[in-house]
Design an enzyme around this catalytic site. Structure first.
Site, PDB file in Angstrom:
ATOM      1  N   SER A  62       8.508  27.516   6.186  1.00  0.00           N
ATOM      2  CA  SER A  62       7.905  26.179   6.088  1.00  0.00           C
ATOM      3  C   SER A  62       6.817  26.051   5.026  1.00  0.00           C
ATOM      4  CB  SER A  62       7.313  25.781   7.439  1.00  0.00           C
ATOM      5  OG  SER A  62       8.275  25.094   8.177  1.00  0.00           O
ATOM      6  N   LYS A  65       7.481  23.805   2.246  1.00  0.00           N
ATOM      7  CA  LYS A  65       7.294  22.345   2.379  1.00  0.00           C
ATOM      8  C   LYS A  65       6.150  21.851   1.489  1.00  0.00           C
ATOM      9  CE  LYS A  65       9.350  21.927   6.998  1.00  0.00           C
ATOM     10  NZ  LYS A  65       9.871  23.158   7.537  1.00  0.00           N
ATOM     11  N   TYR A 190      17.361  22.841   0.800  1.00  0.00           N
ATOM     12  CA  TYR A 190      16.302  23.046   1.788  1.00  0.00           C
ATOM     13  C   TYR A 190      16.361  24.476   2.349  1.00  0.00           C
ATOM     14  CZ  TYR A 190      13.880  22.815   6.269  1.00  0.00           C
ATOM     15  OH  TYR A 190      13.057  23.101   7.333  1.00  0.00           O
ATOM     16  N   TYR A 242       1.696  23.303  12.252  1.00  0.00           N
ATOM     17  CA  TYR A 242       2.531  22.793  13.350  1.00  0.00           C
ATOM     18  C   TYR A 242       1.660  21.962  14.290  1.00  0.00           C
ATOM     19  CZ  TYR A 242       5.642  26.347  11.435  1.00  0.00           C
ATOM     20  OH  TYR A 242       6.398  27.109  10.593  1.00  0.00           O
ATOM     21  N   VAL A 260       7.430  30.275   9.733  1.00  0.00           N
ATOM     22  CA  VAL A 260       7.841  31.188  10.805  1.00  0.00           C
ATOM     23  C   VAL A 260       8.183  32.591  10.304  1.00  0.00           C
ATOM     24  CG1 VAL A 260       8.582  29.413  12.446  1.00  0.00           C
ATOM     25  CG2 VAL A 260      10.225  30.338  10.791  1.00  0.00           C
TER      26      VAL A 260
HETATM   27  N1  GLU Z   1      13.991  27.536   8.219  1.00  0.00           N
HETATM   28  C1  GLU Z   1      13.237  26.995   9.301  1.00  0.00           C
HETATM   29  C2  GLU Z   1      13.871  25.729   9.784  1.00  0.00           C
HETATM   30  O1  GLU Z   1      14.201  24.896   8.996  1.00  0.00           O
HETATM   31  C3  GLU Z   1      11.822  26.771   8.856  1.00  0.00           C
HETATM   32  C4  GLU Z   1      10.971  26.747  10.039  1.00  0.00           C
HETATM   33  C5  GLU Z   1       9.489  26.950   9.771  1.00  0.00           C
HETATM   34  O2  GLU Z   1       9.028  27.857   9.060  1.00  0.00           O
HETATM   35  O3  GLU Z   1       8.781  26.156  10.390  1.00  0.00           O
HETATM   36  O4  GLU Z   1      14.060  25.558  10.973  1.00  0.00           O
END
Ligand code: GLU
Length: 306
Positions: A62, A65, A190, A242, A260
């Site tokens: 994430s 992002k 993504y 989060y 994660v």
């Molecule tokens: N590849 C994970 C997903 O898209 C990323 C989750 C994360 O790091 O929050 O579910």
């Protein structure tokens, strides 16, 4: 500073035993839960300090992002981007679908949850998919001062194979008109972004660029606008950890984004870029020892921006 970082690793390592590496794909579960690393890029002295497994690579998940948000803002400007994705915390899990339907706006809540990042990914410009990925990799090479940046192909293959929840989020957004274009191609990009590997030291340099308002500290080149860095840091504070972002703001108080894979990117305005790695996660999906190390670091160096 090195002594302090070594002490922080020693003092906080025990938290790892209370967490668990992400297990939704096999490659993440294989991470050593006892690994713990912290890297700091000091904007004052232009020096890097690090301790623990600082060169160990992990997938950024994430944390990507932040990258897609920045590139989407560079390519489209803030008005266009925020027409498609909101900037409000959700209080829901990062892969929640519920808000997309029951709230009055069809925009995903913010660019730090999966729905929002799938939208920002769709806004990245390029001649074709390969070109878009190259742009993302070039961006990361630039802000990490490291040309050795690759995808973890095994993680990418698993993300793609098990990504049905992201698929449902994306197809839902296509049905409401928020997402346009080929959904599978957008998702493929993504999944690739999530599977890029960096080390804690790479993250610290990236954090330093954001903390330095977009001027690359080692070359003094203006790479990002001040405005983009301001927006990104703000969204990192409100939505980056989060649904523990509020608690993190109270206890640590620095713009940060976790993934994660166990990484945490931090940017202390005008002071430090921070990279943390600790794959044992708490129940919210944040590195458990990583959060605690940042808590101690912020307290010792008085880093809270509030
Ligand atoms: N590849 C994970 C997903 O898209 C990323 C989750 C994360 O790091 O929050 O579910």
């Amino acid at each position: 500073m090195i002594d302090l970082l070594n002490k922080l690793i020693k003092d906080n390592k025990h938290y790892s035993y209370k967490g668990k590496a992400a297990s939704y794909i096999p490659a993440l579960k294989e991470a050593n839960p006892n690994d713990l690393a912290i890297a700091l890029y000091d904007l004052n002295s232009n020096k890097e300090y690090y301790a623990g497994e600082c060169d160990k690579k992990f997938t950024i998940q994430s944390i990507s992002k932040v990258v897609t948000l920045i590139i989407a803002l560079m390519d489209n400007g803030k008005d266009q981007v925020f027409k498609k994705v909101n900037v409000e915390p959700t209080g829901m899990g990062f892969n929640s679908i519920v808000n997309l339907e029951v709230r009055d706006s069809v925009r995903p809540y913010n660019p730090m949850i999966n729905a929002g990042a799938i939208v920002t990914t769709s806004l990245i410009k390029g001649k074709n998919e390969q070109d878009k990925l190259e742009r993302v990799l070039e961006f990361i090479k630039k802000v990490t001062n490291n040309n050795d940046i690759y995808l973890n192909q095994r993680v990418y293959a698993s993300e793609k194979e098990t990504g049905d929840r992201n698929r449902s989020i994306a197809y839902f957004m296509k049905s409401t008109g928020i997402l346009s274009g080929d959904v599978e191609k957008i998702l493929d990009l993504y999944f690739k972004h999530c599977s890029i590997e960096l080390s804690a030291r790479d993250l610290a340099r990236f954090g330093a660029v954001i903390a330095n308002d977009g001027i690359i500290p080692w070359s003094k080149e203006r790479f990002l606008s001040r405005e983009i860095c301001r927006i990104v840091k703000t969204i990192m504070v409100t939505c980056g950890m989060y649904d523990a972002s509020g608690e993190f703001a109270v206890n640590v108080g620095i713009p940060a984004k976790s993934g994660v894979g166990g990484g945490i990117l931090g940017a202390v305005p005008k002071k430090y870029g921070i990279g943390v790695y600790g794959p044992a996660l708490d129940e919210k999906g944040n590195s458990i020892a990583g959060i605690n190390i940042l808590k101690d670091l912020a307290k010792t160096l008085d880093l809270s921006i509030f």
